[in-house]
Enzyme design. Structure first.
Site, PDB file in Angstrom:
ATOM      1  N   HIS A 192       0.904  -1.157   0.000  1.00 46.52           N
ATOM      2  CA  HIS A 192       0.000   0.000   0.000  1.00 46.52           C
ATOM      3  C   HIS A 192       0.934   1.196   0.000  1.00 46.52           C
ATOM      4  O   HIS A 192       1.664   1.427   0.972  1.00 46.52           O
ATOM      5  CB  HIS A 192      -0.855  -0.048   1.270  1.00 46.52           C
ATOM      6  CG  HIS A 192      -1.768   1.118   1.442  1.00 46.52           C
ATOM      7  ND1 HIS A 192      -3.101   0.971   1.706  1.00 46.52           N
ATOM      8  CD2 HIS A 192      -1.542   2.453   1.414  1.00 46.52           C
ATOM      9  CE1 HIS A 192      -3.662   2.169   1.819  1.00 46.52           C
ATOM     10  NE2 HIS A 192      -2.735   3.078   1.636  1.00 46.52           N
ATOM     11  N   ASP A 318     -10.036  -4.366  -3.421  1.00 44.94           N
ATOM     12  CA  ASP A 318      -9.818  -3.810  -2.083  1.00 44.94           C
ATOM     13  C   ASP A 318     -11.142  -3.827  -1.302  1.00 44.94           C
ATOM     14  O   ASP A 318     -11.472  -2.881  -0.579  1.00 44.94           O
ATOM     15  CB  ASP A 318      -9.238  -2.394  -2.147  1.00 44.94           C
ATOM     16  CG  ASP A 318      -8.668  -1.958  -0.801  1.00 44.94           C
ATOM     17  OD1 ASP A 318      -8.566  -2.800   0.104  1.00 44.94           O
ATOM     18  OD2 ASP A 318      -8.346  -0.762  -0.659  1.00 44.94           O
TER      19      ASP A 318
HETATM   20  O1  DOR Z   1      -9.817   1.939   2.351  1.00 51.49           O
HETATM   21  C1  DOR Z   1      -9.138   1.056   2.858  1.00 51.49           C
HETATM   22  N1  DOR Z   1      -9.706   0.123   3.646  1.00 51.49           N
HETATM   23  N2  DOR Z   1      -7.837   1.029   2.635  1.00 51.49           N
HETATM   24  C2  DOR Z   1      -7.018   0.219   3.310  1.00 51.49           C
HETATM   25  O2  DOR Z   1      -5.817   0.326   3.150  1.00 51.49           O
HETATM   26  C3  DOR Z   1      -7.549  -0.747   4.274  1.00 51.49           C
HETATM   27  C4  DOR Z   1      -8.972  -1.021   4.053  1.00 51.49           C
HETATM   28  C5  DOR Z   1      -9.649  -1.680   5.224  1.00 51.49           C
HETATM   29  O3  DOR Z   1      -9.117  -2.679   5.731  1.00 51.49           O
HETATM   30  O4  DOR Z   1     -10.687  -1.188   5.653  1.00 51.49           O
HETATM   31 ZN    ZN Z   2      -6.723  -3.117   1.172  1.00 50.57          ZN
END
Ligand code: DOR
Ligand code: ZN
Length: 443
Positions: A192, A318
């Protein structure tokens, strides 16, 4: 039980779309693929003419929240969402509770995943401090039956170069050592990419309380600086490196240049960065908050350009469910970051391949005129399968039949009430899409 004869479907392959019959044997394997297969008395015939057949797709970036955050989601609920979205293999991130930074935590996830039918789950190992790196080396080189078995379920290492959900930022002092270890042991390494100093500077200077400030508090230059730093590590160490949810034009330009230089750099983009922009805070509020954040249309267009010219290797969701309550309570800028996406990725992409931009208004905003069904296969199956050595089955004789059948012309509305994620919402509520997932064969 009878064999299944899929009659007249169009198989999406690397070389294009080919009309063929597919016979699936009683053992769940593809027995025959041929232009025309004679009716079998012991086979049930299913007319799939006009439909597309994809291998079950791979989503190489999901958060299924188990263990520790089962109020948001569980492996069971999110595996159901994945399958309903035509996804049969997922690579799951380490920011659970406990985080996947020990052998015991990985073993626990593997044990849980074994109880889930249909959707195969692989897990990233997290490294935030030196001790985790030692454990990773043990996992990768250990000769015991147990370690060798667990390694089979581990798809690589995930690093957070800045904090996100789960506060797993890696100790900056060991990053080079991690890259070296992954190069030496040939472990896929994902990061990331956001720069902690730039983010911190912009967070400190922010005075707005509006959720849209989230995008300026984690600005494009933060991602760009972090990607540049990581590519520098690749140059130094030779590690095969994959950038998670790349979201900026600068990021695309850096990856394009790195590939030209011959560096082993790959990247993925997320559907929310392809279909939403910072303008969507106005209607979605905190439901549009994620890391990296939504950008301007210029960045979104650059991601589509990167898809078109092959700079982008994968589309991965994601998928990051949070409850509606968590999204809505408290100060907007403190709402958890993340959106669900595993069930909506394929219909959104099918719409673009059908030449119909998906949205509430149906207005085509941007996107490549050349985006095809084969591109979906390349971005959501072939490339992630190769990058993470997943060994997922394509549609070929003798392979297990793991197939998703879609009607590419059917229009329908995305509505959270019909989706499977435990979180019960989607940023694409009410969007008209073209391309409906029908039967999912996932024995
Ligand atoms: O928006 C996000 N949600 N970015 C991340 O890096 C982690 C993820 C989460 O686990 O909620
Ligand atoms: Zn992620």
């Amino acid at each position: 039980m009878k064999k299944i004869l899929l009659r007249g479907g169009s198989i999406v392959s690397e070389s294009g779309v080919q009309v063929s019959d597919v016979l699936i044997g009683l053992d769940g394997k593809i027995e025959m693929i041929k232009k025309t297969i004679q009716d079998h008395k012991d086979a049930e015939v299913s007319d799939v003419s006009g439909k597309l057949l994809f291998p079950l797709l791979i989503d190489c970036h999901v958060h299924f929240r188990e263990p520790g955050m089962e109020h948001k989601a569980t492996m069971q609920t999110e595996a159901a969402a994945a399958l309903a979205g035509g996804v049969g293999t997922v690579c799951e991130m380490p920011n659970t509770i406990p985080p996947t930074v020990t052998i015991a935590a990985l073993a626990d996830k593997v044990r849980r995943a074994e109880k889930i039918a249909g959707c195969r789950m692989l897990f990233f190992f997290g490294v935030t401090e030196a001790a985790h790196l030692l454990t990773l080396k043990e996992l990768w080189t250990g000769t015991s039956m147990e370690l060798r078995r667990l390694k089979q379920h581990c798809c690589g290492v995930k690093l957070y170069l800045d904090h996100s959900t789960g506060d797993q930022k890696v100790d900056g002092g060991i990053v080079e050592e991690i890259f070296r270890a992954c190069a030496e042991l040939k472990i896929p390494l994902v990061a990331h990419c956001e720069d902690p100093e730039i983010n911190s500077k912009f967070q400190k200077s922010n005075s707005s309380t509006d959720v849209s400030a989230h995008s300026s508090m984690r600005p494009p230059e933060s991602e760009a600086a972090s990607i540049e730093y990581a590519i520098g590590m690749v140059r130094k160490t030779g590690a095969a490196f994959h950038i998670a949810h790349l979201s900026t034009k600068q990021g695309i330009d850096l990856v394009r240049a790195a590939k030209k230089e011959g560096l082993p750099v790959t990247c993925e983009v997320a559907p929310h960065h392809l279909f939403l922009t910072a303008d969507d805070y106005a209607s979605l509020g905190t439901f549009a908050k994620m890391n990296p954040p939504l950008r301007s249309g210029e960045h979104r267009d650059a991601l589509w350009k990167g898809i078109e010219d092959g700079t982008v290797d994968c589309i991965a969701t994601d998928h990051a469910p949070h409850t509606k309550d968590e999204k809505l309570s408290g100060e907007p800028l403190k709402a958890p970051s993340g959106v669900p996406g595993v069930e909506t990725m394929l219909p959104l992409l099918l719409s673009v391949a059908a030449g119909k931009w998906p949205s509430v208004s149906g207005k085509r905003v941007t996107g490549s005129g050349k985006f095809t069904y084969t591109d979906i296969l390349r971005l959501c199956f072939i490339n992630p399968n190769r990058i993470f050595s997943l060994g997922a089955s394509g549609i070929a004789e003798k392979n297990p039949a793991k197939i998703v059948i879609v009607d590419p012309t059917k229009e329908w509305l995305i509505e959270a009430k019909n989706l499977h994620s435990k979180c019960g919402w989607t940023p694409y509520e009410g969007w008209r899409v073209t391309g409906k997932i029908g039967q999912v064969i996932a024995k």
